[in-house]
Design an enzyme around this catalytic site. Sequence first.
Site, PDB file in Angstrom:
ATOM      1  N   HIS A  29       3.138   3.481  -9.663  1.00  0.00           N
ATOM      2  CA  HIS A  29       3.332   4.560  -8.690  1.00  0.00           C
ATOM      3  C   HIS A  29       3.779   4.017  -7.345  1.00  0.00           C
ATOM      4  O   HIS A  29       4.632   4.614  -6.667  1.00  0.00           O
ATOM      5  CB  HIS A  29       2.027   5.347  -8.548  1.00  0.00           C
ATOM      6  CG  HIS A  29       2.035   6.366  -7.464  1.00  0.00           C
ATOM      7  ND1 HIS A  29       1.408   6.170  -6.250  1.00  0.00           N
ATOM      8  CD2 HIS A  29       2.616   7.593  -7.392  1.00  0.00           C
ATOM      9  CE1 HIS A  29       1.589   7.234  -5.490  1.00  0.00           C
ATOM     10  NE2 HIS A  29       2.313   8.112  -6.151  1.00  0.00           N
ATOM     11  N   GLU A  54       7.411   3.275  -7.361  1.00  0.00           N
ATOM     12  CA  GLU A  54       8.170   4.538  -7.255  1.00  0.00           C
ATOM     13  C   GLU A  54       8.385   4.919  -5.792  1.00  0.00           C
ATOM     14  O   GLU A  54       9.472   5.342  -5.402  1.00  0.00           O
ATOM     15  CB  GLU A  54       7.417   5.635  -8.004  1.00  0.00           C
ATOM     16  CG  GLU A  54       8.057   7.012  -7.876  1.00  0.00           C
ATOM     17  CD  GLU A  54       7.029   8.114  -7.727  1.00  0.00           C
ATOM     18  OE1 GLU A  54       7.180   8.946  -6.810  1.00  0.00           O
ATOM     19  OE2 GLU A  54       6.070   8.148  -8.524  1.00  0.00           O
ATOM     20  N   HIS A  55       7.356   4.768  -4.971  1.00  0.00           N
ATOM     21  CA  HIS A  55       7.491   5.063  -3.543  1.00  0.00           C
ATOM     22  C   HIS A  55       8.456   4.086  -2.873  1.00  0.00           C
ATOM     23  O   HIS A  55       9.319   4.481  -2.084  1.00  0.00           O
ATOM     24  CB  HIS A  55       6.121   4.957  -2.860  1.00  0.00           C
ATOM     25  CG  HIS A  55       5.290   6.196  -2.957  1.00  0.00           C
ATOM     26  ND1 HIS A  55       4.879   6.898  -1.846  1.00  0.00           N
ATOM     27  CD2 HIS A  55       4.814   6.871  -4.022  1.00  0.00           C
ATOM     28  CE1 HIS A  55       4.164   7.941  -2.226  1.00  0.00           C
ATOM     29  NE2 HIS A  55       4.104   7.948  -3.552  1.00  0.00           N
ATOM     30  N   GLU A  68      -2.427   9.597   0.054  1.00  0.00           N
ATOM     31  CA  GLU A  68      -2.257  10.404  -1.162  1.00  0.00           C
ATOM     32  C   GLU A  68      -3.505  10.309  -2.040  1.00  0.00           C
ATOM     33  O   GLU A  68      -3.947  11.306  -2.622  1.00  0.00           O
ATOM     34  CB  GLU A  68      -1.023   9.928  -1.932  1.00  0.00           C
ATOM     35  CG  GLU A  68      -0.668  10.794  -3.124  1.00  0.00           C
ATOM     36  CD  GLU A  68       0.608  10.345  -3.818  1.00  0.00           C
ATOM     37  OE1 GLU A  68       0.963  10.961  -4.845  1.00  0.00           O
ATOM     38  OE2 GLU A  68       1.242   9.376  -3.355  1.00  0.00           O
TER      39      GLU A  68
END
Length: 440
Positions: free
Chosen positions: A46, A49-50, A126
């Site tokens: 993840h 991905e950022h 997040e």
Amino acid sequence: MILQRKLENGTRVIMEPIEGVRSVSLGFWVNAGSIYESGQNAGVSHFIEHMLFKGTPKRSAKQIAAEIDGVGGNINAFTAKECTCYYIKVLDEHLETAVDMLCDILLNSNLSEEELEREKGVVCEEIFMTEDSPEDLVFETGSSLFFVGTSLERPILGSSETVRAFTAQDLRDYMDKHYTAENIVIACAGSFDPERLFGLLSTHFAACKGSEKLTPVEHEQRNGFRTAFVQKDIEQVHTCLAFPAFALETDEHYALAILSNILGGSMSSRLFQTIREERGLAYSVYTYPLSYCRIGSLSAYAGSGEGQAVDVLRLMLEVLEDVIANGVSEEEFTRSKEQLKGNYLLGLESAGSKMNALGKSLLLQDQEYCPEKTLARIENVTIHDIIQIVPQVLAGDTFTCAAVGRVENHKAAMHELLENWWKNHGQTGTDICPAEQTGP
């Protein structure tokens, strides 16, 4: 017509031109998700991905955003348990821009230390946001509780501790292993010329190196009865039950989807009618199936006031008990089957939905997506199939419950209901855990 080809570097490309539309959706699907991670690098899929949107030698992060806005398009990504997808949707006249941009961020991202440190704060926020959302928290807690012992128990976001420990070299090492030609599927649907698209990909993605396709290390799921109660000072108690189900692309997977609709998939479902319409005890109540490559689950969720939490749980179990004892009616079966078919067909009316179906099927199942085959498998489900899977799911070898809210005063009563259910229905009824509690 669905077309499938392979680039010289080994990357598979699957395409479906669609007449009568002006948009084109392009996605790069990568074998990189939380199932490939360890406790030490949890959340790295993840986090990458950022980071891939934070700039390349050709484009800064701001230029990536401005360029896609300048053509009226949309670029984004998501990380799941089993894969990561980077996708873009533009008008057909901007196809070359879409190909160039996605290839650029996948192959040439800077991964600078400055951006890395800045993004750690964003991702940690997040994570905290998920922890502050009780519905998200009960789903995450429930998933980890149910899939304990397997790679699926790890949260996609990781933890603030693992995220803050990442270095740029950690990301590069992971990408060197996962972001390779054999581990990527490129899917495209909409208005485009297949030969032109293939030529653009051959040019822009040629630098991606090949390697063998990765498979996650699987562990055996721990069966039995488990609970987790998370104390939070909020108005509602959020409850999530989970039962064993079936992997993707099994015949039982389609029967499960119909069963889920009957139980809690619509306003006419049993849980909705019993708990919300007849009793007025909850605003939100539903079921949802999760199907992965090797395993699956069926979950039932309800959010209610603290004072109604025990009654809601009792009613949830009574509805499920009735299905075990008496099965489902022909009317319910027919209605839920038509609902599934309708939702499936409506979901395929956009280029983006078709691109998702194409990419996911080829990456995770190694097979070409075929809507006609899927519809046929839904149509072939009989009411007898539903009756057959009910005991496998609702009286199976695993049963978990996660609850989030002011649960301290209700934990004992809820656990007693759950324990009695397990004693009556569980296949390994001696494996009973004590009530577990986490959180402040």
